[in-house]
Design a protein around this motif. Sequence first.
Motif, mmCIF file in Angstrom:
data_model
loop_
_atom_site.group_PDB
_atom_site.id
_atom_site.type_symbol
_atom_site.label_atom_id
_atom_site.label_comp_id
_atom_site.label_asym_id
_atom_site.label_seq_id
_atom_site.Cartn_x
_atom_site.Cartn_y
_atom_site.Cartn_z
ATOM 1 N N GLY A 66 49.789 56.521 68.396
ATOM 2 C CA GLY A 66 51.224 57.345 67.965
ATOM 3 C C GLY A 66 51.982 56.727 66.708
ATOM 4 O O GLY A 66 52.830 58.252 66.060
ATOM 5 N N GLY A 67 51.906 55.679 65.809
ATOM 6 C CA GLY A 67 52.200 55.665 64.777
ATOM 7 C C GLY A 67 51.666 56.282 63.598
ATOM 8 O O GLY A 67 52.358 56.966 63.173
ATOM 9 N N SER A 68 49.892 57.189 63.968
ATOM 10 C CA SER A 68 50.057 58.142 62.685
ATOM 11 C C SER A 68 49.976 58.825 63.365
ATOM 12 O O SER A 68 50.338 60.307 62.084
ATOM 13 C CB SER A 68 48.203 58.026 63.770
ATOM 14 O OG SER A 68 48.416 59.318 64.502
ATOM 15 N N THR A 69 50.581 59.597 64.653
ATOM 16 C CA THR A 69 51.639 60.877 64.880
ATOM 17 C C THR A 69 53.046 60.688 63.132
ATOM 18 O O THR A 69 53.556 61.968 63.022
ATOM 19 C CB THR A 69 52.348 61.006 66.268
ATOM 20 O OG1 THR A 69 51.675 60.715 66.192
ATOM 21 C CG2 THR A 69 53.008 61.667 66.305
ATOM 22 N N VAL A 70 53.523 59.502 64.033
ATOM 23 C CA VAL A 70 55.245 59.483 63.203
ATOM 24 C C VAL A 70 54.741 59.486 61.578
ATOM 25 O O VAL A 70 55.458 59.958 60.882
ATOM 26 C CB VAL A 70 55.919 58.291 63.410
ATOM 27 C CG1 VAL A 70 56.900 58.031 61.956
ATOM 28 C CG2 VAL A 70 55.972 58.188 64.677
ATOM 29 N N LEU A 71 53.861 58.847 61.390
ATOM 30 C CA LEU A 71 53.204 59.006 59.515
ATOM 31 C C LEU A 71 52.673 60.630 59.404
ATOM 32 O O LEU A 71 53.421 60.601 58.241
ATOM 33 C CB LEU A 71 51.776 57.904 59.296
ATOM 34 C CG LEU A 71 52.244 56.533 59.475
ATOM 35 C CD1 LEU A 71 51.122 55.755 58.772
ATOM 36 C CD2 LEU A 71 53.426 56.175 58.650
ATOM 37 N N GLY A 73 53.492 62.989 60.586
ATOM 38 C CA GLY A 73 55.462 63.911 60.319
ATOM 39 C C GLY A 73 55.568 63.930 59.645
ATOM 40 O O GLY A 73 56.934 64.714 58.220
ATOM 41 N N LEU A 74 56.020 62.622 58.922
ATOM 42 C CA LEU A 74 57.155 62.591 57.932
ATOM 43 C C LEU A 74 55.953 63.294 56.084
ATOM 44 O O LEU A 74 56.339 63.209 55.286
ATOM 45 C CB LEU A 74 56.618 60.903 57.686
ATOM 46 C CG LEU A 74 57.756 59.614 58.231
ATOM 47 C CD1 LEU A 74 57.776 58.405 58.268
ATOM 48 C CD2 LEU A 74 59.123 60.660 58.233
ATOM 49 N N TRP A 77 56.542 66.618 56.099
ATOM 50 C CA TRP A 77 58.118 66.819 55.706
ATOM 51 C C TRP A 77 58.412 66.380 54.250
ATOM 52 O O TRP A 77 58.944 66.997 53.392
ATOM 53 C CB TRP A 77 59.240 65.447 56.408
ATOM 54 C CG TRP A 77 60.573 65.608 56.397
ATOM 55 C CD1 TRP A 77 61.329 65.401 55.314
ATOM 56 C CD2 TRP A 77 61.434 66.585 56.839
ATOM 57 N NE1 TRP A 77 62.692 65.339 55.503
ATOM 58 C CE2 TRP A 77 62.716 66.780 56.333
ATOM 59 C CE3 TRP A 77 61.599 67.270 57.521
ATOM 60 C CZ2 TRP A 77 63.791 67.222 57.032
ATOM 61 C CZ3 TRP A 77 61.965 67.974 58.456
ATOM 62 C CH2 TRP A 77 63.880 67.804 57.933
ATOM 63 N N VAL A 95 49.949 67.646 62.647
ATOM 64 C CA VAL A 95 50.764 66.680 63.551
ATOM 65 C C VAL A 95 50.881 67.007 65.285
ATOM 66 O O VAL A 95 50.999 65.656 65.587
ATOM 67 C CB VAL A 95 52.764 66.726 63.232
ATOM 68 C CG1 VAL A 95 53.546 65.705 63.776
ATOM 69 C CG2 VAL A 95 52.880 67.009 61.577
ATOM 70 N N SER A 98 47.245 64.254 66.958
ATOM 71 C CA SER A 98 47.606 62.874 67.681
ATOM 72 C C SER A 98 48.621 63.176 68.819
ATOM 73 O O SER A 98 48.445 62.396 70.088
ATOM 74 C CB SER A 98 48.109 61.979 66.775
ATOM 75 O OG SER A 98 49.220 62.180 65.979
ATOM 76 N N VAL A 99 49.283 63.990 69.159
ATOM 77 C CA VAL A 99 50.134 63.787 70.105
ATOM 78 C C VAL A 99 49.346 64.810 71.453
ATOM 79 O O VAL A 99 49.127 64.178 72.845
ATOM 80 C CB VAL A 99 51.091 64.534 69.943
ATOM 81 C CG1 VAL A 99 52.242 65.563 71.276
ATOM 82 C CG2 VAL A 99 52.551 64.862 69.187
#
Length: 203
Positions: A66-71, A73-74, A77, A95, A98-99
């Motif tokens: 989940g953390g890799s998804t956020v990273l 995604g950022l 962006w 993105v 990992s989801v």
Amino acid sequence: MWPTDIPYAIAFSALFFATFGSLEWGTRRFRWSPNYTRRIAHVLSGVLVLIDYFFISPIVFVLLVGGSTVLIGLSQWFQFARSIHNVSRRTYGEVLLSVGYLVAYAVNSAPEVFVPSVLVIMFADSLAGIATDLRGQTRHGVAGTVVFAVVSLVILLTATTVPWYTAIAIALSLTVVERVSLWGSDNVTIPAAAAVALTLFQS
């Protein structure tokens, strides 16, 4: 987090940054094509996920993925990582990948289901993408579709216990799913569909 997971979590996080940092350095320093570094990252992310899966507890596994998804995604962006974002087609696949792992894990975390589901998105999708890139296409044509179906079938026949006729049916179904999934959403729909199918038909 279990105390025994801490060293593994630190090591795997460092490996994640080292892996993607190396691809980014190569892209910026040697002008490696993002079309290919993206495929390499696709496979390596699957390798990292499987390593995490086998060595750490479920809750830490979910947190790391989940953390890799956020990273990522950022990164998309702010366009930090050219090695995975700078492609000509519209896609959110980096993105969503990992989801997709998390969705497959949620469907069925048993190794006989989760591992083949990851292998399909790792290899069938990546090799089909390479076949597509080599032909100068932006969407899988006949060559990419055939590669996806064949590689999926090989994985199902070698990494699962489903009968050969069931493996063929699942491989063809996953190929259809890949074809109708737009903008990189196949990175979610393929592992999810594979996990559901294997949950239903794995003996």
